[in-house]
Design a protein around this motif. Structure first.
Motif, short mmCIF file in Angstrom:
data_model
loop_
_atom_site.label_atom_id
_atom_site.label_comp_id
_atom_site.label_asym_id
_atom_site.label_seq_id
_atom_site.Cartn_x
_atom_site.Cartn_y
_atom_site.Cartn_z
N GLU A 165 0.83 -1.21 0.00
CA GLU A 165 0.00 0.00 0.00
C GLU A 165 0.86 1.26 0.00
O GLU A 165 0.48 2.28 -0.57
N LEU A 166 2.02 1.19 0.65
CA LEU A 166 2.92 2.33 0.65
C LEU A 166 3.43 2.63 -0.76
O LEU A 166 3.59 3.80 -1.13
N LEU A 167 3.66 1.58 -1.56
CA LEU A 167 4.09 1.79 -2.93
C LEU A 167 3.02 2.53 -3.74
O LEU A 167 3.33 3.30 -4.64
N THR A 168 1.76 2.27 -3.41
CA THR A 168 0.67 2.92 -4.13
C THR A 168 0.65 4.42 -3.88
O THR A 168 0.32 5.20 -4.79
N GLY A 169 1.00 4.86 -2.68
CA GLY A 169 0.91 6.26 -2.32
C GLY A 169 2.10 7.10 -2.72
O GLY A 169 2.07 8.32 -2.55
N ILE A 170 3.16 6.48 -3.24
CA ILE A 170 4.35 7.24 -3.62
C ILE A 170 4.08 7.96 -4.95
O ILE A 170 3.68 7.33 -5.93
N PRO A 171 4.32 9.26 -5.03
CA PRO A 171 4.07 9.99 -6.29
C PRO A 171 5.00 9.53 -7.40
O PRO A 171 6.10 9.02 -7.16
N SER A 172 4.57 9.75 -8.64
CA SER A 172 5.36 9.33 -9.80
C SER A 172 6.70 10.03 -9.86
O SER A 172 7.70 9.44 -10.26
N VAL A 173 6.73 11.30 -9.46
CA VAL A 173 7.99 12.04 -9.53
C VAL A 173 9.03 11.44 -8.59
O VAL A 173 10.23 11.46 -8.89
N VAL A 174 8.59 10.89 -7.47
CA VAL A 174 9.53 10.25 -6.54
C VAL A 174 10.12 8.99 -7.17
O VAL A 174 11.32 8.73 -7.08
N TYR A 175 9.25 8.20 -7.82
CA TYR A 175 9.77 7.04 -8.55
C TYR A 175 10.79 7.47 -9.61
O TYR A 175 11.81 6.82 -9.81
N GLY A 176 10.48 8.57 -10.30
CA GLY A 176 11.40 9.05 -11.32
C GLY A 176 12.74 9.47 -10.75
O GLY A 176 13.79 9.16 -11.31
N PHE A 177 12.72 10.17 -9.60
CA PHE A 177 13.97 10.60 -8.97
C PHE A 177 14.78 9.40 -8.47
O PHE A 177 16.00 9.37 -8.60
N ILE A 178 14.08 8.42 -7.90
CA ILE A 178 14.79 7.21 -7.45
C ILE A 178 15.42 6.50 -8.64
O ILE A 178 16.57 6.03 -8.59
N GLY A 179 14.66 6.39 -9.73
CA GLY A 179 15.21 5.78 -10.93
C GLY A 179 16.40 6.55 -11.47
O GLY A 179 17.40 5.97 -11.91
N LEU A 180 16.32 7.88 -11.41
CA LEU A 180 17.39 8.73 -11.93
C LEU A 180 18.65 8.63 -11.08
O LEU A 180 19.77 8.64 -11.61
N GLN A 181 18.49 8.51 -9.77
CA GLN A 181 19.63 8.51 -8.86
C GLN A 181 20.17 7.12 -8.55
O GLN A 181 21.32 6.98 -8.15
#
Length: 305
Positions: free
Chosen positions: A124-140
């Motif tokens: 459920e925590l994964l559901t609430g994470i915004p897309s931009v946060v996923y993008g930053f994690i992927g970028l870093q």
């Protein structure tokens, strides 16, 4: 006295009739409003997207199957973005599906108690994470990791797949859980009564019976992955060329749309071709929904039997 007055109010035919008509009117208005909004979106996107072919005289076949995308020089081949979107979507679904099924089986059949306490809050925590946060994690994190292992820039389809599979994992997992819970209880009881082990019951009976629902979950996950824009834009590389490997920069329909729609003038051919990409994206989403409806109908037939 109060109970008698309340009973008279409830049993009053004229008042009940007025309330029923009012409720029907509100419900019908909401239904018409939703249908109107969806229809207007379809008409607006179709009008803008078809202008490329009817106003600017761009060849539809060249648009759909052309391999070069350079609107400034008059090249409008959308095939690189279409292929990029499908490849990223399919690969992310392939990776997410077995993990989601395993998590769903654990939470419903293996250990429902600990699954509800530990695994469900994490998903459920994964559901609430915004897309931009996923993008930053992927970028870093993901892009440097791919660069160190496979070389190159690190931007590409592989990085996009790693980000998207995490994003669609909650959707596929929770819908798979609902599908497993919807399997009639007597299926499991009959299998165990015939001497099957718990694993045989899960593998041969429960998953088989829940197969249409699992397919629906996968398609919903693919639909979300297909329409994701911000996170994939940050890691895919945004190079509008036909992908030759998983580690070379590529582009998707959504990444090109988000990058280009604000840099064009409304009514120009450069702007219209972007609306044509949006129309292709919309039609693909409708295709996913139609496929879900078909699978859901087959699922209801199987349960009715």
């Amino acid at each position: 006295m109060k109970n008698q007055e309340l009973e008279k109010q409830l049993t009053s035919p004229s008042k009940n009739s007025r309330l029923e008509k009012f409720g029907r009117g509100i419900t019908f208005f909401c239904l018409v409003l939703i249908v109107f909004i969806v229809a207007m979106i379809l008409v607006f996107v179709a009008q803008k997207g078809l202008s490329t072919f009817f106003v600017n005289k761009v060849n539809p076949l060249a648009f759909l199957f052309g391999g070069k995308w350079d609107p400034s020089s008059g090249s409008f081949g959308a095939l690189p973005m279409i292929l990029g979107s499908f490849i990223v979507t399919i690969l992310s679904a392939i990776i997410a599906t077995p993990i989601a099924i395993g998590a769903a089986v654990f939470m419903t059949e293996i250990s429902p108690k600990y699954g509800a306490k530990i695994l469900q809050p994490a998903i459920e925590l994964l559901t609430g994470i915004p897309s931009v946060v996923y993008g930053f994690i992927g970028l870093q994190v993901i892009v440097p990791f791919v660069r160190s292992i496979f070389g190159g820039t690190g931007f590409g389809i592989l990085s996009g797949v790693c980000v998207l599979f995490v994003m669609i994992l909650p959707t596929v997992t929770f819908m798979t859980i609902d599908s497993l819970k919807a399997v009639p209880r007597h299926y499991k009881e009959a299998s165990l009564a015939m001497g099957a082990t718990r694993w045989q019951t899960i593998w041969r009976v429960l998953l088989n019976a829940a197969r249409p629902g699992i397919f629906t979950a996968v398609i919903f996950g693919m639909a979300r992955a297909f329409g994701e824009a911000l996170a994939i834009q940050m890691v895919v590389g945004n190079s509008a060329v036909i992908p030759t490997s998983l580690t070379t920069p590529a582009a998707t329909l959504t990444s090109v749309l988000t990058m280009g729609i604000g840099n064009t003038v409304m009514g120009t051919v450069q702007n219209n071709v972007l609306w044509s990409l949006a129309l292709v994206l919309l039609l693909m989403s409708l295709g996913f929904n139609i496929l879900v409806k078909f699978i859901t109908r087959e699922r209801k037939r199987n349960y009715a039997r």
